[in-house]
Write a protein that holds these residues in place. Sequence first.
Motif, PDB file in Angstrom:
ATOM      1  N   GLU A 172      43.199  42.801  46.959  1.00 17.57           N
ATOM      2  CA  GLU A 172      43.834  42.264  45.752  1.00 17.57           C
ATOM      3  C   GLU A 172      42.791  41.777  44.755  1.00 17.57           C
ATOM      4  OE1 GLU A 172      48.103  40.685  47.567  1.00 17.57           O
ATOM      5  OE2 GLU A 172      46.301  39.454  47.801  1.00 17.57           O
ATOM      6  N   ARG A 175      41.151  44.724  43.088  1.00 13.22           N
ATOM      7  CA  ARG A 175      42.009  45.243  42.022  1.00 13.22           C
ATOM      8  C   ARG A 175      41.914  44.373  40.781  1.00 13.22           C
ATOM      9  NH1 ARG A 175      48.537  44.785  41.831  1.00 13.22           N
ATOM     10  NH2 ARG A 175      47.858  42.627  41.967  1.00 13.22           N
ATOM     11  N   ARG A 178      38.809  45.028  38.925  1.00 13.89           N
ATOM     12  CA  ARG A 178      38.906  46.275  38.152  1.00 13.89           C
ATOM     13  C   ARG A 178      39.740  46.066  36.897  1.00 13.89           C
ATOM     14  NH1 ARG A 178      39.677  48.403  43.427  1.00 13.89           N
ATOM     15  NH2 ARG A 178      41.938  48.587  43.086  1.00 13.89           N
ATOM     16  N   ASP A 179      40.738  45.189  36.995  1.00 14.13           N
ATOM     17  CA  ASP A 179      41.592  44.884  35.844  1.00 14.13           C
ATOM     18  C   ASP A 179      40.877  44.070  34.774  1.00 14.13           C
ATOM     19  OD1 ASP A 179      43.701  46.211  37.023  1.00 14.13           O
ATOM     20  OD2 ASP A 179      44.787  44.397  37.615  1.00 14.13           O
TER      21      ASP A 179
END
Length: 247
Positions: A172, A175, A178-179
Amino acid sequence: MAIDLAVIGGSGLYNFPGLENTSRHRIDTPFGEASGDVVTGDFAGRTVAFLARHGESHTVPPHRVNYRANLWALHSLGARKVVGVNAVGGIRSDMGPRVIVIPDQVIDYTHGRYTSFCDVEGAEVRHIDFSEPYTESLRRELIDAADRAGIAVIDGGCYGATQGPRLETRAEIARMKRDGCDLVGMTGMPEAVLARELDLDYACLALVANFAAGCGDEAEISIEEIFAHLAAATAEVPRILGVLLKG
């Protein structure tokens, strides 16, 4: 009542050190009970309102906080400027334990929370501009106050708001990185957007308690270490706000 500044305390900040001549206010709101009494008093020659987001004994988990009632209570007492103090995890390498960040963006990963004052029958539907989720003038006041107090802060960063109360998995956090998230916390939303709906100036003091999962050297995140780091960062908050209030 004229409130010069309202402060919402997060984990580790359950009362406001140095607040004098205090009064307690239990506010009835159309949205139910706030996390607790709003405490008003004198600090740095000004009137400050303080509310512990999780309750004064940390009994309210992040996904159960009545954010609408909290903001409504402060607004009804006359607050126009609100600083949210939030415990966070660091994702970016320079945002390690005990660092203080004043973020300028947010990504909301929460779910099932009441995120607007519009979702009650008969309420006006407002499509507010949320391009810049924090009030820039108040952010600049916090940054300037920290500088004058000799306290290092990081200007800017993206706060990723997760559901909690559990901490996140490594996947998580990967991610979120990356966001574009630099920080992860559980209480940044919907607090910021609700403040905007009430036309309140709102900014966040994000106190880094630990590196997020997979971002530091620790094999496991220790709750004891988290609260030790948080206590050290929290001790700087009254100094920053004191300088801000003195102008």
